[in-house]
Design an enzyme around this catalytic site. Structure first.
Site, PDB file in Angstrom:
ATOM      1  CG  ASP A 245      -2.081   0.925   1.129  1.00 20.14           C
ATOM      2  OD1 ASP A 245      -2.659   1.007   0.025  1.00 20.14           O
ATOM      3  OD2 ASP A 245      -2.436   1.564   2.136  1.00 20.14           O
TER       4      ASP A 245
ATOM      5  CG  HIS B 216      -4.423   8.440   5.063  1.00 19.93           C
ATOM      6  ND1 HIS B 216      -4.466   9.226   3.945  1.00 19.93           N
ATOM      7  CD2 HIS B 216      -4.484   7.157   4.621  1.00 19.93           C
ATOM      8  CE1 HIS B 216      -4.541   8.461   2.865  1.00 19.93           C
ATOM      9  NE2 HIS B 216      -4.556   7.209   3.240  1.00 19.93           N
TER      10      HIS B 216
ATOM     11  CB  THR C 141      -5.630   5.127  12.452  1.00 20.56           C
ATOM     12  OG1 THR C 141      -4.730   5.698  11.501  1.00 20.56           O
ATOM     13  CG2 THR C 141      -5.444   5.822  13.778  1.00 20.56           C
TER      14      THR C 141
END
Length: 290
Positions: free
Chosen positions: A89, A188, A241
């Site tokens: 990724d 993110h 996360t």
């Protein structure tokens, strides 16, 4: 069981959506072996497939060496009873992109989103040509999801932040990508689940773009928003996360309860279990089963 391909999982989810079912496939970030074990255990717990993804930042954490973490994640996946794929990724380095070949990765997300549009197209088209010559499925990003490497989330109305449907069509045509990560309101590294997505934009992108859509930064998106996003056409949903939040919270609680503890197994077991529960919960929401 043997590793499955990302193409297979994403294509299967897309087919279910085409038949009228709200169904996506979840992709979870692997940083440590415990992350991989938790993803496998969570997928087994709910009987659903998942994608294990190793980011360029995770590779940097492991000293820039891909082989060990890739081999560990692949071994966990093969020992699991759940269908699991391995994905590389947010790759920006051409050297890391080429290292994916032969390490068990069936797919790569090549990230040229920091470049100008023309630069993004040129670099991504080259990455796609390289990947397709080796049977590797390639995802890319258009727009600016934000939050990577500690950068602040972009403002919702900042020019170039949200993905434009017409530009996305041209981008897919010019690059040949297999899937497109789009900017629709997530970011993110969010630790609070407060992101509000632009569902009208998601629907417009789904109508316009001929390849599956990918939602990055899903840890900060509430369950109801994820359900709506999948129903509107998002297919691959990335979660990172949220696993780290569960992991760190469990470690912190365990060590606070026993400050003299030094055996890492004693705090890694509850940390892994916390991540397993998080994986299972996200999988059910993304698959439309919760």
């Amino acid at each position: 069981m043997p590793l499955v391909s990302t193409r297979e999982l994403v294509s299967g989810a897309s087919a279910r959506q085409s038949s009228g079912r709200s169904h996506g496939v979840a992709a979870f970030n692997v940083i440590t072996l415990e992350h991989a074990e938790a993803i496998a255990a969570g997928a087994e717990r709910v009987g659903l497939a998942a994608i294990m993804q190793v980011s360029e930042n995770a590779v940097k954490f492991h000293g820039g060496r891909l082989t060990a973490i890739a081999a560990g994640a692949a071994a966990v996946a093969r020992a699991s009873g759940a269908p699991l794929a391995l994905h590389l990724d947010h790759v920006e380095s051409p050297d890391l992109l080429r290292a994916a070949d032969g390490e068990g990765f069936s797919s790569v997300m090549f990230d040229a989103s920091r470049l100008t549009y023309a630069g993004n197209v040129a670099a991504t088209a080259e990455a796609v040509a390289w990947g397709h010559a080796r049977g590797i499925w390639v995802e890319a990003e258009l727009g600016k999801v934000g939050g990577k490497d500690g950068e602040p989330p972009p403002g919702a109305h900042t020019p170039g932040v949200r993905t434009d449907p017409a530009e996305a069509v041209a981008y897919v045509r010019a690059t040949g990508v297999d899937a497109l990560a789009v900017a629709v309101g997530s970011s993110h590294a969010m630790t609070d689940r407060t992101a509000a997505l632009d569902h009208e934009l998601i629907r417009a992108l789904r109508r316009a773009v001929p390849v599956p859509l990918v939602l990055h930064g899903s840890s900060g998106v509430p369950d109801a928003e994820i359900r709506r996003a999948v129903a509107a056409g998002m297919v691959k949903i990335n979660v990172g996360t949220a696993l780290n939040t569960a992991f760190t919270g469990a470690v912190r609680r365990t060590l606070e309860a026993d400050p003299r503890m030094v055996d890492p197994r004693k705090y890694l077991v509850p940390a892994r279990e916390a991540m397993t529960g998080t994986v299972a919960a996200f999988l059910k929401v993304i698959a439309g089963e919760a």
